[in-house]
Structure formats: structure tokens, C-alpha cells
Design a protein around this motif. Structure first.
Motif: not given
Length: 630
Positions: A92-113
């Protein structure tokens, strides 16, 4: 260095990462398209981490697949990230942002962000942006990245399902392929139940004669070439991946006939108890997501506080159920405890599932801080008796539990009593280096590897482990690692016909050394669990299976019992006949059997554990809440 890394199945299809054709979209909206995907080419140190050694294989592009869960009136848009190269599967991604024509999210796994931010591209067919990757000790890396919509073949009416089983040296790996004709040609998805894969997209090409070529771009591309039989009821061909080249066939099946695992003990609703999804903040700025189970109130004392158990998983990134091969051991244990009037809290490891943080760089001590935070949080919850909160740990979790017990007794908090009891399932009582040496030999023996090959592999592994612990010079360590790789390859060739190209020996040896030098492995190899058990002045129950090939009870049970008795305790020790490391009824105890066994935990052993907890926790209890003043 997980021992399962050396089993034949681990040479193949640990996690399949597949690519599907692209579907054009006009002015895309992330909330209206279920699946998105893309490829990136990372630098070696982002994937392999700082332990990557010269000569290690060059990393392949990272495939990233997103599943967008639409918003509801109660829940915002959710994004599940699958990027197996960095250990993320439906993370599950965190800090999901969907605003108009822009999308962003963050994920963490096995030491890689990873942080993706993108905008709708000029053609309106997808998102273009950057993926910023970072790992401990490495600078952040910004990489161009695009996301495009993909097709789900299960949504196409005329899809055809084909079922088959890949023969891996006597072990069958069931697979199910779903193929349909999409807008731009054939599309497909694959199910591999034993590895928890359901509906993963596959790249499918169809020749003029009907032959299907299905490509699975994993660490080394896996390709199925399958030609339909004259009657249309089967596919015949070959499965190729690296040195593996074996016959492979699939039969046509009803769409509902995908292979399913029978797991009769997995709890099913309705439940006679309450469950609550919780998030527990950690002092090191990550959070742990879990499931709190509260038993039904006693009609005679509805306000009486209940005992509780924190469940701590074994080694490797685990979800809250400690899921393996379709089994959910911790869900089964939590269900049994609740029916006996005992609360429980199980949680996703850091960086797994809905928990944040990074699992990769975490040592056993780091993971113990998670268990500590969770148990302290649990003691503060309404309806829980803080004086009767214990910890149940399995395998590595059984190393963590006594460690948390010591911390809480040495750093006593007047408002929170320390851990009240410990339940240790398949607990190691010797340093990890000794455990791994014995583990390798037992697993090879249980897997029917010939005695001479078993001796050669086990001796080479022991020499490599000793070299890491003793910090021998790098050139000596490399030679020991090469000896291990060559011994494994020789045995694998004799049993399966697979050949390891000489060009891959150095890379495999470098990877083996890198694993043994990881932060987690360093602690595991050298830490002696007896140092914590000598201070375990609480009731302790320890349970092994007599066929455990990963933590040998013959070596560990006496050591644990002696350490607890030296601390002034009287441990309850049980070595259950005919059970394996997961406490399943088994034939040999080999990890290869885990998926074949329908029973998740031997019922009699489960009842014994629950009865012990119930009896142990029946001691002094917090009084009922006083009645409210009139």
C-alpha cells in the motif's frame, strides 16, 4: 542467507513480474483506471544496496505495477504497488495525492524508498514524471518514469484458462494462465497460488499456427512456448529460464477452475469476536499496522479486562498473518485465542503491507523495537489487562520475544508492567551461525540430496559462515563463497539437469557474501539467544516439531531449557512428534512440503498452546471497572 534460497523452487519464480500490452486512453484519470504500469532502469546500488560486490549481476529494469482502488464516501483513493525487484508486492502506497492532472505517491520496500510524481502526458495516454529512489547510505536518485494503463484479461468475456504444473526436480509448482483477445492483441495473466500470485499480467504473443509465447520478465526471463493440441484441449511445449529448459504442458479448464489451495483452518466469518484495524506509531518515525482481536465479553463480567498476546513473525518480510503458501498461521492462532477469551494483536512487519518504514536494513534488534512498541501500545488499550500481556514469537520472533522481555524489565515503567509470559514456537537457542549450518544439512537431507553432495554443500557453507564471523581476508572469503556456489550447482545439475554457466559463478558468490554481511545477518550470525533466556524470569512455553529442519529441537531444546532454568524459571518444553517448522504434520519436515500440507497448525498442538496461555494468564487480573456514580 535464507536456507530456502538454495531449494530448486527458489532458483525460479520467487516472484513473477510480468508486463501486459498498453491500452490507449484519452486524457487519463487515475481514479478511473484500475491498473497502471511502467519500467525503470535503476543503478545497481539502489536495487542491491551498499552490500553489492564487484562482479554481481547487473540489475534488470524494475517493473512497477499499480492497482488503483477507487475512493468511496469513507475511504480516499488507495494505490497498491507491486515492484518485486525491491520487495514490494501489493504494497500500500502512502501520501497518495490525486489533483487534477497530477498524481503522486510514496512506497517503501526492502530498504528502498520510492516517490513517484507525474502529470498527464501530451497525448493523454498516460503519466510522465520522475521516480525518486533512495536507500540507506546512498544518495537519492531521480529517474524518468512513465505509467500507462493496462488491460485485465479477466474482464474480457471470451478469456480462456489453462492450468498446469511446472516440475522442479520432483516438486510441482501449479500455475494457471488466463488468455484473452484484447483491443491490441492477446493479453494474459497468471496465477501461482503457492507464491501468492493472483491475476498478474503476462506478455502474450500468438503465432499464425496458434502457438502462444508467454514471457515472464523476472530476474532471468522465463518463457513458455506452448502449441495447442489438435483437439484444442491442451497446450504442449517448453518452459525456459536461464539454464532451465524443461517440457511443460497445460490443459484447458473452466474459468472458475484455477488451482486453489485447501486451507481449512483459515478463519472465515462470521466471527464470535470483534476485530479492529489499528496503526501504532513508532518512536523512530515509522508506523506498524495490525489487527487487534477482542474476544466477546463475559456475560457475568462484561467490564472485566482480558489477557492479550502480541504475535511476532519469523525471519524475512512478513505480513500480519505470517502468510506462507496460502497458510495464515497467525490468523489461525488469533482466532483460537479469541475463542478462549484471549485478545491478540498481530501486525505487518515494517515496510510490509500497510506498515511504513524499511525492512531491508533492519536487524533483529531493530525489529525487536517494533515488538516492544506494539506490546506497550496494547497494554494501554481499553479492555486489555496490562499485567497479563504476553508475546508469542515464531522462529526469529522467538528470539525477539525474550529480548523485549529483558528490555521491559531493565527499563521498568511504573505505569506499564513488563511482559507477563512468553510463548516461543520453533525457537532458536544457539547463535544463528550454528543454526544455519545445521539447517543447511537437515534441509538437504530432507530434500533427498545425495549424502556426498550434502556433505560438500554443508561443509562449504559452514566454511563461508565461519569466514564471515572471523572476518577473514576478502580473497579467502571469495574462494569460500565460490566453493559453495560450485557445490550447489554440481548437485543441482546431477538432480535436475540444470547447468550454471561459469560466467555466473562470481556473481552468485558475490551475492552470497553480500547477504552474509547484511545488517540483519550480522546480528543473526553472532547473537546468542541464551543471553536473553538467562534473564527470562517469566513463565515460558517453548514448542518445536520433531521434524523441524530449520531449527533442530535436538540441539536447541536442551539449551533453551537450561538457560531458562538458570534464570530461576520452570519452562514448559514440548517437542511435538511428526511436526515441521510451521508445526504442521509432515513427512520429512522439508520446507518443500509446506505448500502441500493442508493443515496450517496441528490442532492438538494449537489447543495445547491456547490452554497454556489461558492457564498462565489466569493469574492476577485487573479488577472490573467501578460502577459509575449515580
Amino acid at each position: 542467507m535464507s536456507i530456502r534460497r538454495f531449494l530448486p523452487v527458489e532458483l525460479l519464480l520467487v516472484i513473477l513480474t510480468l508486463v501486459a500490452p498498453v491500452v490507449a486512453a484519452a486524457d487519463v484519470d487515475p481514479a478511473s483506471v484500475r491498473f497502471w504500469q511502467g519500467l525503470i532502469s535503476p543503478p545497481a546500488d539502489v536495487v542491491a544496496g551498499p552490500a553489492a560486490a564487484p562482479g554481481a549481476p547487473k540489475p534488470r529494469p524494475i517493473f512497477v505495477r499499480l492497482e488503483v482502488m477507487p475512493a468511496t464516501t469513507e475511504v480516499p483513493v488507495r494505490v497498491l504497488v507491486t515492484a518485486p525487484a525491491v520487495g514490494a508486492v501489493k504494497k500500500e502506497a502512502r501520501d497518495v495525492r490525486v489533483s487534477g492532472r497530477t498524481v503522486s505517491f510514496t512506497f517503501d520496500a526492502r530498504g528502498v524508498a520510492g516517490r513517484f510524481r507525474g502529470d498527464v502526458n501530451v497525448t493523454g495516454t498516460g503519466y510522465d514524471g520522475t521516480l525518486t529512489l533512495s536507500s540507506p547510505g546512498q544518495p537519492a536518485t531521480e529517474l524518468p518514469f512513465s505509467l500507462v494503463p493496462s488491460v485485465d484479461p479477466s474482464a474480457i468475456a471470451d478469456a480462456t484458462r489453462w492450468n498446469g504444473g511446472l516440475d522442479l526436480g520432483g516438486q510441482k509448482l501449479p500455475m494457471s494462465l488466463l488468455v484473452a483477445e484484447g483491443p491490441q492483441g492477446p493479453v494474459g495473466s497468471i496465477d501461482i497460488p503457492l507464491q501468492g500470485l493472483v491475476g498478474f499480467p503476462a506478455l502474450v504473443e500468438r503465432a499464425a499456427d496458434g502457438t502462444l509465447t508467454v514471457t515472464l520478465p523476472v530476474g532471468v526471463d522465463a518463457v513458455m512456448t506452448l502449441k495447442p493440441a489438435a483437439d484444442g484441449g491442451s497446450l504442449e511445449g517448453r518452459f525456459r529460464q536461464g539454464p532451465l529448459d524443461v517440457p511443460f504442458s497445460m490443459v484447458k479448464a473452466e474459468l472458475a477452475a484455477a488451482p486453489e489451495l485447501k486451507r481449512p483452518q483459515n478463519p472465515e466469518p462470521p466471527f464470535p469476536y470483534a476485530t479492529r484495524e489499528v496503526t501504532i506509531p513508532h518512536r523512530f518515525n515509522h508506523s506498524l499496522a495490525g489487527t487487534l482481536v477482542i474476544p466477546a465479553a463475559d456475560p457475568a463480567s462484561p467490564d472485566r479486562k482480558v489477557p492479550a498476546v502480541v504475535l511476532v513473525t519469523g525471519s524475512g518480510p512478513q505480513d500480519r498473518d505470517e502468510s506462507i503458501a496460502g497458510h495464515k498461521p497467525f490468523a489461525v492462532i488469533a482466532d483460537a485465542l479469541a475463542r478462549a477469551g484471549i485478545a491478540s494483536l498481530r501486525y505487518d512487519d515494517r515496510g510490509v503491507g500497510a506498515s511504513t518504514g524499511s525492512f531491508g536494513p533492519a536487524s533483529t534488534f531493530d525489529l525487536a523495537t517494533d515488538a516492544d512498541e506494539v506490546s506497550e501500545w496494547l497494554k494501554k488499550q481499553a479492555g486489555i489487562d496490562p499485567a497479563r500481556v504476553g508475546i508469542l514469537g515464531h522462529s526469529e520472533g522467538a528470539i525477539i520475544a525474550p529480548l523485549v522481555n529483558r528490555w521491559q524489565r531493565e527499563e521498568a515503567k511504573p505505569e506499564l508492567p513488563p511482559v507477563a509470559f512468553l510463548v516461543l514456537l520453533a525457537p532458536p537457542a544457539l547463535p544463528g551461525g550454528e543454526i544455519l549450518k545445521r539447517q543447511m544439512r537437515q534441509v538437504l537431507e530432507a530434500s533427498a540430496v545425495p549424502p556426498d553432495a550434502t556433505d560438500e554443500i554443508a561443509n562449504a557453507q559452514a566454511s563461508l559462515i565461519d569466514g564471515v564471523i572471523q572476518k577473514v581476508p576478502a580473497e579467502q572469503l571469495t574462494e569460500r563463497a565460490r566453493a559453495l556456489v560450485i557445490a550447489q550447482a554440481k548437485a543441482d545439475r546431477a538432480m535436475t539437469g540444470r547447468v550454471l554457466p561459469p560466467s555466473e559463478v562470481d556473481g552468485a558468490a558475490a551475492n552470497a557474501i553480500g547477504e552474509l554481511r547484511s545488517p540483519w545477518m550480522k546480528v543473526f550470525l553472532e547473537h546468542d539467544p541464551r543471553s536473553e533466556l538467562l534473564k527470562a524470569s517469566v513463565p515460558v512455553m517453548a514448542v518445536w516439531g520433531s521434524l523441524d529442519t530449520q531449527v533442530d529441537p535436538a540441539l536447541n531444546a536442551p539449551e533453551l531449557e537450561n538457560a531458562v532454568r538458570a534464570a530461576g524459571g520452570t519452562p514448559t518444553i514440548a517437542v511435538r512428534p511428526g511436526l515441521n517448522h510451521l508445526l504442521q504434520p509432515a513427512k520429512t519436515g522439508s520446507p518443500e512440503e509446506y505448500a502441500e500440507i493442508e493443515t496450517t497448525i496441528d490442532p492438538a498442538t494449537l489447543a495445547m498452546i491456547v490452554d497454556w496461555v489461558k492457564t498462565t494468564a489466569a493469574g492476577p487480573a485487573a479488577p472490573p471497572k467501578p460502577a459509575a456514580a449515580p
